[in-house]
Design a protein around this motif. Structure first.
Motif, PDB file in Angstrom:
ATOM      1  N   ILE A  60      -3.967  -1.720  12.847  1.00  0.00           N
ATOM      2  CA  ILE A  60      -3.081  -2.889  12.625  1.00  0.00           C
ATOM      3  C   ILE A  60      -3.764  -3.982  11.989  1.00  0.00           C
ATOM      4  CG2 ILE A  60      -1.605  -2.613  14.734  1.00  0.00           C
ATOM      5  CD1 ILE A  60      -2.799  -4.745  16.372  1.00  0.00           C
ATOM      6  N   LYS A  61      -5.371  -3.605  11.514  1.00  0.00           N
ATOM      7  CA  LYS A  61      -5.889  -4.653  10.859  1.00  0.00           C
ATOM      8  C   LYS A  61      -5.863  -4.203   9.511  1.00  0.00           C
ATOM      9  CE  LYS A  61      -8.659  -6.970  14.631  1.00  0.00           C
ATOM     10  NZ  LYS A  61      -9.975  -6.948  15.170  1.00  0.00           N
ATOM     11  N   LEU A  62      -5.376  -3.183   9.291  1.00  0.00           N
ATOM     12  CA  LEU A  62      -5.393  -2.684   7.901  1.00  0.00           C
ATOM     13  C   LEU A  62      -4.707  -3.162   6.760  1.00  0.00           C
ATOM     14  CD1 LEU A  62      -5.372   1.187   8.137  1.00  0.00           C
ATOM     15  CD2 LEU A  62      -7.370  -0.053   7.722  1.00  0.00           C
ATOM     16  N   ASN A  63      -5.366  -3.506   5.513  1.00  0.00           N
ATOM     17  CA  ASN A  63      -4.494  -4.035   4.418  1.00  0.00           C
ATOM     18  C   ASN A  63      -4.705  -3.280   3.232  1.00  0.00           C
ATOM     19  OD1 ASN A  63      -7.259  -4.619   3.277  1.00  0.00           O
ATOM     20  ND2 ASN A  63      -7.265  -6.504   4.478  1.00  0.00           N
ATOM     21  N   LEU A  64      -4.209  -3.634   2.111  1.00  0.00           N
ATOM     22  CA  LEU A  64      -4.042  -2.865   1.020  1.00  0.00           C
ATOM     23  C   LEU A  64      -5.689  -2.503   0.437  1.00  0.00           C
ATOM     24  CD1 LEU A  64      -1.158  -4.448  -1.100  1.00  0.00           C
ATOM     25  CD2 LEU A  64      -1.308  -2.230  -0.003  1.00  0.00           C
ATOM     26  N   ILE A  65      -6.619  -3.588   0.564  1.00  0.00           N
ATOM     27  CA  ILE A  65      -7.901  -3.214   0.304  1.00  0.00           C
ATOM     28  C   ILE A  65      -8.603  -2.153   0.813  1.00  0.00           C
ATOM     29  CG2 ILE A  65     -10.199  -4.357  -0.161  1.00  0.00           C
ATOM     30  CD1 ILE A  65      -8.569  -7.039  -0.888  1.00  0.00           C
ATOM     31  N   LYS A  66      -8.534  -2.310   2.233  1.00  0.00           N
ATOM     32  CA  LYS A  66      -8.961  -1.314   3.198  1.00  0.00           C
ATOM     33  C   LYS A  66      -8.516   0.062   2.931  1.00  0.00           C
ATOM     34  CE  LYS A  66     -10.319  -4.928   6.598  1.00  0.00           C
ATOM     35  NZ  LYS A  66      -9.802  -5.340   7.899  1.00  0.00           N
ATOM     36  N   GLU A 112      -7.317   1.153   0.416  1.00  0.00           N
ATOM     37  CA  GLU A 112      -7.831   1.819  -1.070  1.00  0.00           C
ATOM     38  C   GLU A 112      -9.092   2.162  -0.658  1.00  0.00           C
ATOM     39  OE1 GLU A 112      -8.191   0.554  -5.736  1.00  0.00           O
ATOM     40  OE2 GLU A 112      -7.900  -0.965  -4.229  1.00  0.00           O
ATOM     41  N   LYS A 113      -9.966   1.480   0.141  1.00  0.00           N
ATOM     42  CA  LYS A 113     -11.326   2.054   0.645  1.00  0.00           C
ATOM     43  C   LYS A 113     -11.271   3.362   1.075  1.00  0.00           C
ATOM     44  CE  LYS A 113     -13.658  -2.485   0.341  1.00  0.00           C
ATOM     45  NZ  LYS A 113     -14.476  -3.619   0.845  1.00  0.00           N
ATOM     46  N   GLU A 127      -9.821   5.667   0.486  1.00  0.00           N
ATOM     47  CA  GLU A 127      -9.646   6.702  -0.723  1.00  0.00           C
ATOM     48  C   GLU A 127      -7.819   7.073  -0.630  1.00  0.00           C
ATOM     49  OE1 GLU A 127     -12.493   9.786   0.152  1.00  0.00           O
ATOM     50  OE2 GLU A 127     -14.057   8.342  -0.174  1.00  0.00           O
ATOM     51  N   ILE A 128      -7.236   6.119  -0.498  1.00  0.00           N
ATOM     52  CA  ILE A 128      -5.461   6.364  -0.595  1.00  0.00           C
ATOM     53  C   ILE A 128      -5.412   5.702  -1.943  1.00  0.00           C
ATOM     54  CG2 ILE A 128      -3.461   5.849   0.349  1.00  0.00           C
ATOM     55  CD1 ILE A 128      -4.802   5.629   2.826  1.00  0.00           C
ATOM     56  N   SER A 129      -5.409   6.614  -3.098  1.00  0.00           N
ATOM     57  CA  SER A 129      -5.547   6.028  -4.239  1.00  0.00           C
ATOM     58  C   SER A 129      -4.135   5.835  -5.013  1.00  0.00           C
ATOM     59  CB  SER A 129      -6.106   7.014  -5.292  1.00  0.00           C
ATOM     60  OG  SER A 129      -5.436   8.358  -5.246  1.00  0.00           O
ATOM     61  N   ASP A 130      -2.972   6.246  -4.438  1.00  0.00           N
ATOM     62  CA  ASP A 130      -1.781   6.066  -4.868  1.00  0.00           C
ATOM     63  C   ASP A 130      -1.289   4.553  -4.335  1.00  0.00           C
ATOM     64  OD1 ASP A 130       0.890   5.895  -5.524  1.00  0.00           O
ATOM     65  OD2 ASP A 130       1.234   8.079  -5.320  1.00  0.00           O
ATOM     66  N   PRO A 131      -1.077   3.572  -5.288  1.00  0.00           N
ATOM     67  CA  PRO A 131      -0.496   2.363  -4.773  1.00  0.00           C
ATOM     68  C   PRO A 131       0.870   2.355  -4.284  1.00  0.00           C
ATOM     69  CG  PRO A 131      -0.807   2.364  -7.358  1.00  0.00           C
ATOM     70  CD  PRO A 131      -1.044   3.769  -6.943  1.00  0.00           C
ATOM     71  N   THR A 132       1.477   3.143  -4.503  1.00  0.00           N
ATOM     72  CA  THR A 132       2.778   3.215  -3.736  1.00  0.00           C
ATOM     73  C   THR A 132       2.805   3.935  -2.363  1.00  0.00           C
ATOM     74  OG1 THR A 132       4.047   3.896  -5.874  1.00  0.00           O
ATOM     75  CG2 THR A 132       5.411   4.341  -3.523  1.00  0.00           C
ATOM     76  N   HIS A 133       1.839   4.695  -2.086  1.00  0.00           N
ATOM     77  CA  HIS A 133       1.571   5.063  -0.624  1.00  0.00           C
ATOM     78  C   HIS A 133       0.705   4.067   0.095  1.00  0.00           C
ATOM     79  CE1 HIS A 133       1.402   9.725  -2.208  1.00  0.00           C
ATOM     80  NE2 HIS A 133       2.664   9.137  -2.327  1.00  0.00           N
ATOM     81  N   ARG A 134      -0.064   3.477  -0.649  1.00  0.00           N
ATOM     82  CA  ARG A 134      -0.857   2.352   0.179  1.00  0.00           C
ATOM     83  C   ARG A 134       0.272   1.370   0.607  1.00  0.00           C
ATOM     84  NH1 ARG A 134      -4.623   2.482  -4.042  1.00  0.00           N
ATOM     85  NH2 ARG A 134      -3.891   0.659  -4.952  1.00  0.00           N
TER      86      ARG A 134
END
Length: 138
Positions: free
Chosen positions: A93-99, A101-102, A104-111
């Motif tokens: 529940i503390k995850l954000n877009l930057i985390k 991406e780190k 390795e979830i590379s697709d922006p839509t999936h993030r």
């Protein structure tokens, strides 16, 4: 004003007597609106409340179970990422877009989609916590 109180008391008394005559137990408790809760309903509510673990207490297997159950496509794509990073409920529940991406979830839509699902989970959890707090206060 006293007339309405008396009639409300009378209505409550009548309702209470009706519920006591119901098979499988009578009034067990009242809900937050002071409506009678039958014994059978109270038992099922307590059981469902016990079976839900707070998101803060989730371990990695609980997070993976949530991801698999609600978002199978993302579980298949990123389940190993969540496992490798040992994401617990508290971390989830503390995850954000930057985390994300780190991780390795590379697709922006999936993030963005994953973050939306996580935020919904967080909101649902906070609503539940708020309900529990308000019911304990009253």
């Amino acid at each position: 004003m006293t007339e309405s109180r008396i009639s409300l008391r009378e209505k409550a008394y009548i309702l209470e007597r009706r519920c006591e005559s119901v098979p499988n137990g009578g009034i067990h408790d009242v809900d937050r609106y002071n409506r009678p809760v039958l014994l059978q309903q109270a038992k099922s509510l307590k059981k469902s409340a016990r079976s839900r673990k707070s998101v803060f207490k989730w371990d990695n297997s609980d997070v993976l179970r949530w991801l698999r159950k609600h978002h199978l496509q993302y579980y298949q794509l990123y389940g190993t990422n969540f496992k490798e990073h040992d994401i617990s409920g508290r971390a989830l529940i503390k995850l954000n877009l930057i985390k994300l991406e780190k991780m390795e979830i590379s697709d922006p839509t999936h993030r963005t989609d994953l973050l939306e699902y996580i935020l919904r989970l967080r909101l649902k959890h906070e609503q539940t916590e708020l309900r529990l707090l308000s019911s304990n206060v009253m």
